[in-house]
Design a protein around this motif. Structure first.
Motif, PDB file in Angstrom:
ATOM      1  N   LEU A 219       0.850  -1.182   0.000  1.00  0.00           N
ATOM      2  CA  LEU A 219       0.000   0.000   0.000  1.00  0.00           C
ATOM      3  C   LEU A 219       0.888   1.235   0.000  1.00  0.00           C
ATOM      4  O   LEU A 219       1.725   1.414   0.889  1.00  0.00           O
ATOM      5  CB  LEU A 219      -0.907   0.004   1.241  1.00  0.00           C
ATOM      6  N   VAL A 220       0.699   2.084  -0.999  1.00  0.00           N
ATOM      7  CA  VAL A 220       1.461   3.338  -1.091  1.00  0.00           C
ATOM      8  C   VAL A 220       0.451   4.462  -1.283  1.00  0.00           C
ATOM      9  O   VAL A 220      -0.346   4.438  -2.221  1.00  0.00           O
ATOM     10  CB  VAL A 220       2.461   3.331  -2.268  1.00  0.00           C
ATOM     11  N   ARG A 221       0.473   5.438  -0.395  1.00  0.00           N
ATOM     12  CA  ARG A 221      -0.485   6.534  -0.525  1.00  0.00           C
ATOM     13  C   ARG A 221       0.196   7.887  -0.370  1.00  0.00           C
ATOM     14  O   ARG A 221       1.169   8.034   0.377  1.00  0.00           O
ATOM     15  CB  ARG A 221      -1.625   6.390   0.477  1.00  0.00           C
ATOM     16  N   ALA A 222      -0.327   8.849  -1.108  1.00  0.00           N
ATOM     17  CA  ALA A 222       0.144  10.230  -1.045  1.00  0.00           C
ATOM     18  C   ALA A 222      -1.073  11.102  -0.762  1.00  0.00           C
ATOM     19  O   ALA A 222      -1.943  11.249  -1.620  1.00  0.00           O
ATOM     20  CB  ALA A 222       0.808  10.631  -2.357  1.00  0.00           C
ATOM     21  N   PHE A 245       2.830  -7.519   4.580  1.00  0.00           N
ATOM     22  CA  PHE A 245       2.086  -6.275   4.382  1.00  0.00           C
ATOM     23  C   PHE A 245       3.052  -5.113   4.545  1.00  0.00           C
ATOM     24  O   PHE A 245       3.713  -4.976   5.578  1.00  0.00           O
ATOM     25  CB  PHE A 245       0.946  -6.148   5.393  1.00  0.00           C
ATOM     26  N   LYS A 246       3.141  -4.264   3.517  1.00  0.00           N
ATOM     27  CA  LYS A 246       4.015  -3.099   3.581  1.00  0.00           C
ATOM     28  C   LYS A 246       3.218  -1.866   3.171  1.00  0.00           C
ATOM     29  O   LYS A 246       2.593  -1.853   2.104  1.00  0.00           O
ATOM     30  CB  LYS A 246       5.241  -3.277   2.685  1.00  0.00           C
ATOM     31  N   ALA A 247       3.244  -0.851   4.020  1.00  0.00           N
ATOM     32  CA  ALA A 247       2.475   0.363   3.776  1.00  0.00           C
ATOM     33  C   ALA A 247       3.347   1.591   3.971  1.00  0.00           C
ATOM     34  O   ALA A 247       4.150   1.656   4.905  1.00  0.00           O
ATOM     35  CB  ALA A 247       1.272   0.429   4.714  1.00  0.00           C
ATOM     36  N   PHE A 248       3.162   2.568   3.086  1.00  0.00           N
ATOM     37  CA  PHE A 248       3.892   3.833   3.183  1.00  0.00           C
ATOM     38  C   PHE A 248       2.933   4.974   2.888  1.00  0.00           C
ATOM     39  O   PHE A 248       2.116   4.894   1.964  1.00  0.00           O
ATOM     40  CB  PHE A 248       5.064   3.890   2.207  1.00  0.00           C
ATOM     41  N   THR A 249       3.054   6.061   3.653  1.00  0.00           N
ATOM     42  CA  THR A 249       2.212   7.240   3.451  1.00  0.00           C
ATOM     43  C   THR A 249       3.075   8.489   3.376  1.00  0.00           C
ATOM     44  O   THR A 249       3.915   8.729   4.252  1.00  0.00           O
ATOM     45  CB  THR A 249       1.204   7.396   4.596  1.00  0.00           C
ATOM     46  N   LEU A 250       2.848   9.289   2.345  1.00  0.00           N
ATOM     47  CA  LEU A 250       3.494  10.589   2.206  1.00  0.00           C
ATOM     48  C   LEU A 250       2.433  11.674   2.397  1.00  0.00           C
ATOM     49  O   LEU A 250       1.380  11.631   1.759  1.00  0.00           O
ATOM     50  CB  LEU A 250       4.127  10.730   0.819  1.00  0.00           C
ATOM     51  N   ASP A 269       5.805 -16.284  11.131  1.00  0.00           N
ATOM     52  CA  ASP A 269       6.678 -15.816  10.050  1.00  0.00           C
ATOM     53  C   ASP A 269       6.060 -14.707   9.209  1.00  0.00           C
ATOM     54  O   ASP A 269       6.443 -14.506   8.046  1.00  0.00           O
ATOM     55  CB  ASP A 269       7.093 -16.983   9.142  1.00  0.00           C
ATOM     56  N   ALA A 270       5.135 -13.965   9.752  1.00  0.00           N
ATOM     57  CA  ALA A 270       4.537 -12.843   9.026  1.00  0.00           C
ATOM     58  C   ALA A 270       5.417 -11.602   9.144  1.00  0.00           C
ATOM     59  O   ALA A 270       6.189 -11.445  10.091  1.00  0.00           O
ATOM     60  CB  ALA A 270       3.138 -12.548   9.563  1.00  0.00           C
ATOM     61  N   ILE A 271       5.269 -10.700   8.164  1.00  0.00           N
ATOM     62  CA  ILE A 271       6.081  -9.479   8.109  1.00  0.00           C
ATOM     63  C   ILE A 271       5.149  -8.287   7.876  1.00  0.00           C
ATOM     64  O   ILE A 271       4.332  -8.295   6.952  1.00  0.00           O
ATOM     65  CB  ILE A 271       7.122  -9.536   6.972  1.00  0.00           C
ATOM     66  N   ALA A 272       5.290  -7.261   8.713  1.00  0.00           N
ATOM     67  CA  ALA A 272       4.513  -6.030   8.558  1.00  0.00           C
ATOM     68  C   ALA A 272       5.438  -4.834   8.688  1.00  0.00           C
ATOM     69  O   ALA A 272       6.096  -4.669   9.719  1.00  0.00           O
ATOM     70  CB  ALA A 272       3.400  -5.954   9.599  1.00  0.00           C
ATOM     71  N   HIS A 273       5.493  -4.021   7.643  1.00  0.00           N
ATOM     72  CA  HIS A 273       6.252  -2.777   7.670  1.00  0.00           C
ATOM     73  C   HIS A 273       5.279  -1.625   7.443  1.00  0.00           C
ATOM     74  O   HIS A 273       4.494  -1.657   6.488  1.00  0.00           O
ATOM     75  CB  HIS A 273       7.314  -2.743   6.569  1.00  0.00           C
ATOM     76  N   ILE A 274       5.331  -0.612   8.274  1.00  0.00           N
ATOM     77  CA  ILE A 274       4.510   0.578   8.064  1.00  0.00           C
ATOM     78  C   ILE A 274       5.387   1.798   8.258  1.00  0.00           C
ATOM     79  O   ILE A 274       6.137   1.903   9.239  1.00  0.00           O
ATOM     80  CB  ILE A 274       3.280   0.593   8.993  1.00  0.00           C
ATOM     81  N   GLU A 404      11.180   2.260   2.465  1.00  0.00           N
ATOM     82  CA  GLU A 404      10.310   1.150   2.840  1.00  0.00           C
ATOM     83  C   GLU A 404       9.389   0.740   1.685  1.00  0.00           C
ATOM     84  O   GLU A 404       8.785  -0.329   1.728  1.00  0.00           O
ATOM     85  CB  GLU A 404       9.481   1.509   4.069  1.00  0.00           C
ATOM     86  N   ILE A 405       9.270   1.598   0.660  1.00  0.00           N
ATOM     87  CA  ILE A 405       8.490   1.238  -0.529  1.00  0.00           C
ATOM     88  C   ILE A 405       9.282   0.222  -1.333  1.00  0.00           C
ATOM     89  O   ILE A 405      10.416   0.476  -1.736  1.00  0.00           O
ATOM     90  CB  ILE A 405       8.208   2.483  -1.400  1.00  0.00           C
TER      91      ILE A 405
END
Length: 426
Positions: A219-222, A245-250, A269-274, A404-405
């Motif tokens: 998920l990438v949001r601006a 799950f990887k999320a980035f907000t600008l 073994d799950a991975i979450a980056h925000i 992180e994106i």
């Protein structure tokens, strides 16, 4: 404990004019959300998780007006091939949108399926939001579940060939929009969701994400540049075994933005980056509130938030990592940092760790400071003008969050946009 009379009055006043959907597959979830909302009440400054951010303009009945930002910039993500889905002031715009068909995914509007008795989203709509109400109440999310009339139900069954792009345009200075999205990612499926735009004068958005074993979602949001807009967003995500799950907000501009994220790692073994990056100027208030729960073995989470503030802008970070009993071999990392470009701006941080397992590697840190004078002197001594040197150091500061994106093209696009915005403000 009984709610204070002032909170009951404010909550009931805000609810006037809303119509509760009483039929169809979402009716029970909506009724439950309304009941929860009335029990908790809308927030005020006495709430622990709202003490840094005034919720008054989000609670008040009358929509605060927000002038539409007029600019000739190329819209964010326009250089990328994507499936475009446009909402204008919270209303789906079919003429501006692409056909909602793409291999590996099904996409339906909430408004189109609301009258059905059975739908796959019934198992998720309001479910993750309700789970996310404990231990911290999130009243605006309950308000959203109860009264959202539109949004997208996205079921990812394969690997779509291009990102799904949700575009939120703002044309009315008094628009008050509520959108609710539900995303289900099947086992082994993978997709990228893009979001951009200011959406409305006042915007309430909720996104519930359920990722099955080995599924992946990016998920990438601006968030849009209309400076007078106000927004409160909620992201609820549940991760299965070996899921990602990887999320980035600008965020650039916005007089008030509150982004909340509640993430549960329920499979091993799950991975979450925000991550998030924001650039604020003047009467800018930006709040990131994150709660990550580790409830499985050998999971990884990262929280990386960077804020650049000047001319009296305010940044807030409230982040928590909860490691439940039995969630051994947890790797939890949290960093929040601010770069204050003057003495009038402020950064308010509340990092937290709560750990009930003994075989973990968890860390958190929060710092706030000014431009590195030695680095600035180094650049200036080599002929770089002061403003340009300041912008270079600002971009370097924000880079850890943008990195992180996972998609390098998207990351480079946002870095270039940041560079242009900073240059214009110099």
């Amino acid at each position: 404990m009984a709610l204070a009379e002032r909170r009951i009055t404010a909550t009931e006043a805000r609810l006037e004019g809303f119509d509760l959907v009483k039929t169809g597959w979402s009716a029970a979830a909506r009724a439950d959300a309304l009941q929860r909302l009335r029990e908790m009440g809308l927030p005020d400054r006495r709430d622990e998780y709202w003490k840094f951010t005034r919720p008054d303009t989000l609670v008040q009945v009358e929509t605060p007006k927000a002038s539409v930002f007029d600019n000739d910039e190329q819209p964010v993500f326009d250089a990328h091939d994507r499936l475009r889905i446009v909402f204008a002031d919270g209303v789906f715009d079919p003429d501006a949108s692409d056909d909602l068909s793409l291999e590996g995914v099904s996409i339906e509007r909430l408004a189109d399926i609301a009258d059905k008795d059975i739908h796959w989203a019934k198992d998720l709509y309001g479910v993750l939001e309700a789970r996310g109400q404990s231990p911290v109440a999130r009243p605006f999310a309950a308000l959203n579940t109860a009264f959202a009339t539109d949004g997208l139900m996205i079921h990812v069954t394969g690997k779509p060939s291009k990102p799904i792009s949700l575009i939120y345009t703002h044309a009315k200075d008094d628009s008050d929009a509520i959108l609710h999205h539900v995303i289900r990612v099947d086992a082994g499926a993978e997709a990228t969701i893009l979001e951009n735009g200011p959406a409305a004068a006042r915007f309430n958005k909720c996104m519930e994400v359920d990722i099955a074993d080995t599924g992946k979602l990016h998920l990438v949001r601006a968030q849009g540049r209309d400076h007078e807009r106000r927004a409160v967003t909620h992201l609820f995500a549940r991760l299965g075994e070996e899921s990602v799950f990887k999320a980035f907000t600008l965020t650039v501009n916005g007089v008030l933005t509150r982004n909340e994220a509640v993430i549960e790692l329920t499979g091993d073994d799950a991975i979450a980056h925000i991550a998030g990056a924001c650039v604020g100027d003047g009467d800018f208030h930006h709040d990131d509130t994150v709660f990550i729960t580790h409830d499985a073995v050998n999971c990884e989470s990262r929280q990386v938030f960077k804020k650049v503030l000047r001319n009296g802008a305010t940044g807030v970070f409230q982040g928590k990592i909860l490691v439940k009993e039995g969630a051994q071999k947890t790797d939890g990392y949290q960093i929040s940092q601010s770069l204050l470009l003057d003495g009038d701006s402020q950064f308010l941080a509340k990092p937290e760790l709560e750990i009930y397992a003994d075989d973990v590697a968890c860390s958190h840190g929060s710092t706030s400071g000014a431009i590195d004078e030695d680095a600035l002197f180094y650049l200036r001594s080599r002929g770089v003008p002061e403003k340009a040197a300041t912008n270079l150091l600002t971009l370097a500061f924000l880079a850890e969050a943008v990195q992180e994106i996972e998609d390098e093209a998207l990351a480079e696009d946002l870095i270039e946009r940041l560079e242009n915005w900073l240059a214009r403000r110099s």
